[in-house]
Structures are given as structure tokens and as C-alpha cells.
Design an enzyme around this catalytic site. Structure first.
Site, PDB file in Angstrom:
ATOM      1  N   GLU A  15      -4.865   7.442   1.523  1.00  0.00           N
ATOM      2  CA  GLU A  15      -5.263   6.738   2.765  1.00  0.00           C
ATOM      3  C   GLU A  15      -4.124   6.479   3.545  1.00  0.00           C
ATOM      4  O   GLU A  15      -4.480   6.441   4.912  1.00  0.00           O
ATOM      5  CB  GLU A  15      -6.101   5.453   2.179  1.00  0.00           C
ATOM      6  CG  GLU A  15      -6.574   4.828   3.512  1.00  0.00           C
ATOM      7  CD  GLU A  15      -7.198   3.482   3.106  1.00  0.00           C
ATOM      8  OE1 GLU A  15      -7.910   2.896   3.743  1.00  0.00           O
ATOM      9  OE2 GLU A  15      -7.174   2.784   1.885  1.00  0.00           O
ATOM     10  N   ASP A  37       0.779  -1.274  -0.187  1.00  0.00           N
ATOM     11  CA  ASP A  37       0.135   0.129  -0.064  1.00  0.00           C
ATOM     12  C   ASP A  37       0.840   1.212  -0.077  1.00  0.00           C
ATOM     13  O   ASP A  37       0.603   2.271  -0.847  1.00  0.00           O
ATOM     14  CB  ASP A  37      -0.864   0.120   1.223  1.00  0.00           C
ATOM     15  CG  ASP A  37      -2.311  -0.335   1.050  1.00  0.00           C
ATOM     16  OD1 ASP A  37      -2.637  -0.199   0.042  1.00  0.00           O
ATOM     17  OD2 ASP A  37      -2.712  -1.250   1.935  1.00  0.00           O
ATOM     18  N   ASP A  52     -11.839   6.467  -2.324  1.00  0.00           N
ATOM     19  CA  ASP A  52     -12.648   5.437  -2.981  1.00  0.00           C
ATOM     20  C   ASP A  52     -13.401   5.627  -4.183  1.00  0.00           C
ATOM     21  O   ASP A  52     -13.486   4.751  -4.936  1.00  0.00           O
ATOM     22  CB  ASP A  52     -13.532   4.755  -1.872  1.00  0.00           C
ATOM     23  CG  ASP A  52     -13.050   4.262  -0.530  1.00  0.00           C
ATOM     24  OD1 ASP A  52     -11.795   3.409  -0.951  1.00  0.00           O
ATOM     25  OD2 ASP A  52     -13.290   4.456   0.539  1.00  0.00           O
ATOM     26  N   ILE A 109      -4.211   0.328  -2.881  1.00  0.00           N
ATOM     27  CA  ILE A 109      -4.812  -0.962  -2.998  1.00  0.00           C
ATOM     28  C   ILE A 109      -6.028  -0.932  -2.287  1.00  0.00           C
ATOM     29  O   ILE A 109      -6.182  -1.034  -1.260  1.00  0.00           O
ATOM     30  CB  ILE A 109      -3.668  -1.878  -2.388  1.00  0.00           C
ATOM     31  CG1 ILE A 109      -2.540  -2.116  -3.109  1.00  0.00           C
ATOM     32  CG2 ILE A 109      -4.451  -3.347  -2.433  1.00  0.00           C
ATOM     33  CD1 ILE A 109      -1.530  -2.945  -2.581  1.00  0.00           C
ATOM     34  N   ASP A 110      -7.051  -0.727  -3.164  1.00  0.00           N
ATOM     35  CA  ASP A 110      -8.610  -0.758  -2.484  1.00  0.00           C
ATOM     36  C   ASP A 110      -9.000  -2.232  -2.213  1.00  0.00           C
ATOM     37  O   ASP A 110      -8.549  -3.211  -3.050  1.00  0.00           O
ATOM     38  CB  ASP A 110      -9.650  -0.099  -3.453  1.00  0.00           C
ATOM     39  CG  ASP A 110     -10.866  -0.199  -2.646  1.00  0.00           C
ATOM     40  OD1 ASP A 110     -11.024   0.539  -1.810  1.00  0.00           O
ATOM     41  OD2 ASP A 110     -11.949  -0.532  -3.513  1.00  0.00           O
ATOM     42  N   ASP A 159      -6.055   5.927  -4.001  1.00  0.00           N
ATOM     43  CA  ASP A 159      -6.142   4.516  -3.027  1.00  0.00           C
ATOM     44  C   ASP A 159      -5.315   3.660  -3.685  1.00  0.00           C
ATOM     45  O   ASP A 159      -5.424   2.810  -4.582  1.00  0.00           O
ATOM     46  CB  ASP A 159      -7.617   4.160  -2.989  1.00  0.00           C
ATOM     47  CG  ASP A 159      -7.917   3.039  -1.903  1.00  0.00           C
ATOM     48  OD1 ASP A 159      -6.790   2.362  -1.374  1.00  0.00           O
ATOM     49  OD2 ASP A 159      -9.001   2.981  -1.440  1.00  0.00           O
TER      50      ASP A 159
END
Length: 401
Positions: free
Chosen positions: A79, A54, A318, A155-156, A153
Site C-alpha cells: 500500500e 507503515d 488487505d 500496518i492494517d 499491508d
């Protein structure tokens, strides 16, 4: 402007390479999991995780864009914080170094001296990635760089990424969970109006080679600015009942249309009142899936008409990327609560989500929550019909959710 979009696509693909590399070695992957600090936790999950992948992906995106477009790196928000703690309790600020050797040295600190793992990761981080799409060459618009802000983001659907299920079967093309639900999201917005302008969704894990077990991915993009709308796929509208198209069905408000006219993707944690109302509007065409980015992508791909989520646990990072792509297709992403309270005859404008202003009185990640929930859609006419049907079947108390 195609230069910035092209670079976004390149860094998204590099990010996908990092995500795939981190999953390739199970021993390495076990080292990469770190629980998020209290202030960063997404309250939807009892346990939430931050991974090195991430943080690394986010820093790669920042650094690559800053190198190509000075000043743009500082406009990127996301994030993840780039502070990492290794097993020795050392706090390390993770950043992309100028050389592969320096990145190896820094990663070795995070990975407690695991040189092989650090070298493998650094190699992917410093690899050149190119992206070609003839449609990009046709873009001839100029968006001032100084009005751009970027939500990332890296790695969602981190939980699905960590879990790593590779054998999940799709339901009418929609994966309820598994690695296919993992997405990398980059959304560009206007810092003055908050409207999304460009979006990139990279799906790193689309198909797996049965022999090598290596994954291939897919990338989607869209641009919407001052009347110019262009995206990476011509949308195929699926046929219903053999011959009727969705556009025909949405013009029909008969009882048959009410039960079969729409399809929706929802979260497994969706409220019972919303699910009950959706049964009347969508019938059997309600699908459950993991990941806000993936559910939005299902709308982009035309697998469903609507993604609806009534809770406040999705965030600007997101939704921004998919929102931009949907805008380029003639759709959008709106605040659910405001839609339910809106009088469509008096209020002509839809309450589109915006990305430049934090929520008043909120702190931590909640400042950037989509606090009224959301609906993602491809057609305004379709959305208006869907909302009128949904409101008819919602119990009055839910309109104040």
C-alpha cells in the site's frame, strides 16, 4: 519452502516490534503521521494517513527478504510508497541501510533531526528476530521462488493504530475497535494463477502489561500448495445452544437455523440491505469491527463463521494473507458480487479472489481493489448454505451492487 515462511514470520515479528516501538513514545508518534497523497488515498475515509511506521515496516520486510532470498524483494507490492516529506519540505526515499548508524542518519532527516527518536527506531529495525514453530520443520515441499508474488499491508487499520485506544472491551472475543484491530499482513501468491499460497498475520497489540504498559502480540500463519495444507492453529469450533456444533447447524435450514445458525463480522459502514438480510441469517450474532485484516482474522480464529463486505474499498494487500491461511484450513475468500450472481448448480467453482491481475480501466490503488466485495469463510459447505439463505433475504436490487 519452510525457510521462506520462517523468514516471513521473522520479518512480521520485526515489523510488530517497530509498530510497538512507534506507539511507545507519544511525542515520537506525533512526528510519524503524514497524510497520504491524493492518488494513494483510500476513498472510504475522509482523512487517511501514512505513517513512518507503515513505510519503515514495508521497507524492512522488502530488504530482509531480498537479503535472504535475492530477487524476492522486487516481487513485493504494498500500500505504501517509500517517499517521505519532512517538515522542511525535503523529499526523502526511505530505505533500510546496511548499518544501524546509516539508518539513524537517514531517519534523522525524516524526523527533522530528532536523533533520540531516530536511534530508537534504528535499533529496532536492525535487531535480530527469531521465530520458532515445530510445525514449520515438518514442511517438505518445494515451491519455485520464481512463481511467487507478495502483497504486504505493513500496518492494517492505520486509523486505529494512530488513535491508539487500549481500553476497548471485546464483544464475545471480538474487538469493535482499538489497537487489537491492528494487523501486519503478508500474503504470498502464485503469479501465474493468482491463488494465495502462504499467509502471515501478526497482531502486535493483543495484551498489555498493566505495570510496564508494554504490549505483547500473536502471530498466525498458513500454507496451501498442491494438496499440502498446514497452519498454525487447530481450529476450535465454538458450540451453539449448549450442544450443537456449527457443522450440525449448517445442515439444518429450519427457521431456527436461519436466525441462529451463523455468526458474521461486518464493517460499521456496511450497506443497510446487507445488514437487513444478515439479521435474518445470523440473528443477534452480527459483530462490527475495524480493519479488514482483523475481521478476516476473526474468521481464522473461529470467533465468527463469515466476514462479509459489499463495498470495493478493500484491496489485495488487505485480503491475500488471510485468504492463504483460510485456504490451508479448507476455507477461502470469494468475490461477493459474483457469488450473488452465480448459479451454484451450473457453476461448481467458487469465485475465489485472485491477486495477480489489476482491475481493467482502474488507476491508482483502485487497480488492486476487491471490486466485487468479499466473503471470508472456513468451510465451503457452510458458505453455500449461508449464501442460499442470504440471497433469499436480499432485495433484488442489491444483487446488482
Amino acid at each position: 519452502m519452510s525457510d521462506i515462511l520462517r523468514e516471513l514470520l521473522c520479518v512480521a515479528e520485526k515489523a510488530a516490534n517497530i509498530a510497538r516501538a512507534c506507539r511507545q513514545q507519544e511525542a515520537l508518534f506525533q512526528l510519524l503521521i503524514e497524510e497520504k497523497k491524493e492518488g494513494e488515498k483510500n476513498k472510504k475515509f475522509a482523512v487517511d494517513f501514512k505513517t513512518l511506521a507503515d513505510v519503515l515496516v514495508q521497507e524492512v520486510i522488502k530488504q530482509n527478504l531480498e537479503n535472504k532470498f535475492p530477487g524476492l524483494g522486487e516481487k513485493i507490492s504494498g500500500e505504501e510508497s517509500n517517499e517521505f516529506t519532512n517538515d522542511l519540505g525535503e523529499k526523502i526515499i526511505l530505505r533500510l541501510c546496511s548499518t544501524e548508524a546509516e539508518t539513524v542518519k537517514l531517519l534523522s532527516k525524516v524526523l527533522n533531526g530528532n536523533k533520540l527518536a531516530s536511534e530508537a527506531l534504528a535499533k529496532v529495525v536492525h535487531q535480530d528476530v527469531s521465530f520458532t514453530d515445530p510445525a514449520l520443520d515438518s514442511i517438505r515441499i518445494n515451491i519455485p521462488q520464481n512463481i511467487l508474488g507478495i502483497w504486504v499491508d505493513p500496518i492494517d487499520s492505520t486509523y486505529q493504530y494512530i488513535k491508539g485506544s487500549a481500553d476497548i472491551k471485546p464483544n464475545q472475543g471480538i474487538f469493535p475497535c482499538g489497537l487489537q484491530c491492528v494487523t501486519i499482513l503478508i500474503g504470498v501468491y502464485d503469479i501465474q494463477t493468482g491463488m494465495p499460497l502462504m499467509g502471515v498475520i501478526n497482531q502486535p497489540f493483543v495484551s498489555q502489561d498493566p505495570n510496564t504498559h508494554r504490549w505483547k502480540g500473536q502471530c498466525y500463519w498458513g500454507l496451501s500448495y498442491m494438496g499440502t495444507n498446514i497452519h498454525s492453529l487447530q481450529l476450535h469450533i465454538p458450540k451453539r445452544n449448549g450442544s450443537e456444533t456449527l457443522s450440525q447447524l449448517t445442515e439444518n435450514t429450519s427457521s431456527e437455523a436461519e436466525s441462529h445458525g451463523f455468526s458474521a463480522v461486518i464493517s460499521t459502514s456496511e450497506k443497510e440491505t446487507i445488514k437487513a438480510a444478515l439479521l435474518h441469517v445470523c440473528g443477534d450474532s452480527i459483530f462490527r469491527a475495524a480493519g479488514a485484516g482483523y475481521k478476516s482474522l476473526c474468521v481464522v480464529q473461529g470467533l465468527v463463521d463469515i466476514y462479509i463486505f459489499s463495498d470495493d474499498t478493500t484491496f489485495k494487500w488487505d485480503s491475500c494473507a488471510a485468504h492463504a491461511i483460510l485456504r490451508s484450513m479448507g476455507g477461502g475468500m470469494v468475490d461477493l458480487k459474483e457469488c450473488l450472481e452465480r448459479n451454484p448448480e451450473k457453476e461448481l467453482n467458487l469465485p475465489q479472489l485472485v491477486y495477480h491481475v489489476p482491475n481493467e480501466g482502474a488507476s491508482g490503488v483502485d487497480q488492486w481493489a476487491n471490486k466485487g466485495g468479499l466473503i471470508a469463510y472456513r468451510s465451503r459447505k457452510q458458505l453455500e448454505t449461508f449464501l442460499s439463505l442470504l440471497i433469499q433475504h436480499l432485495v433484488p436490487a442489491d444483487t446488482n451492487t
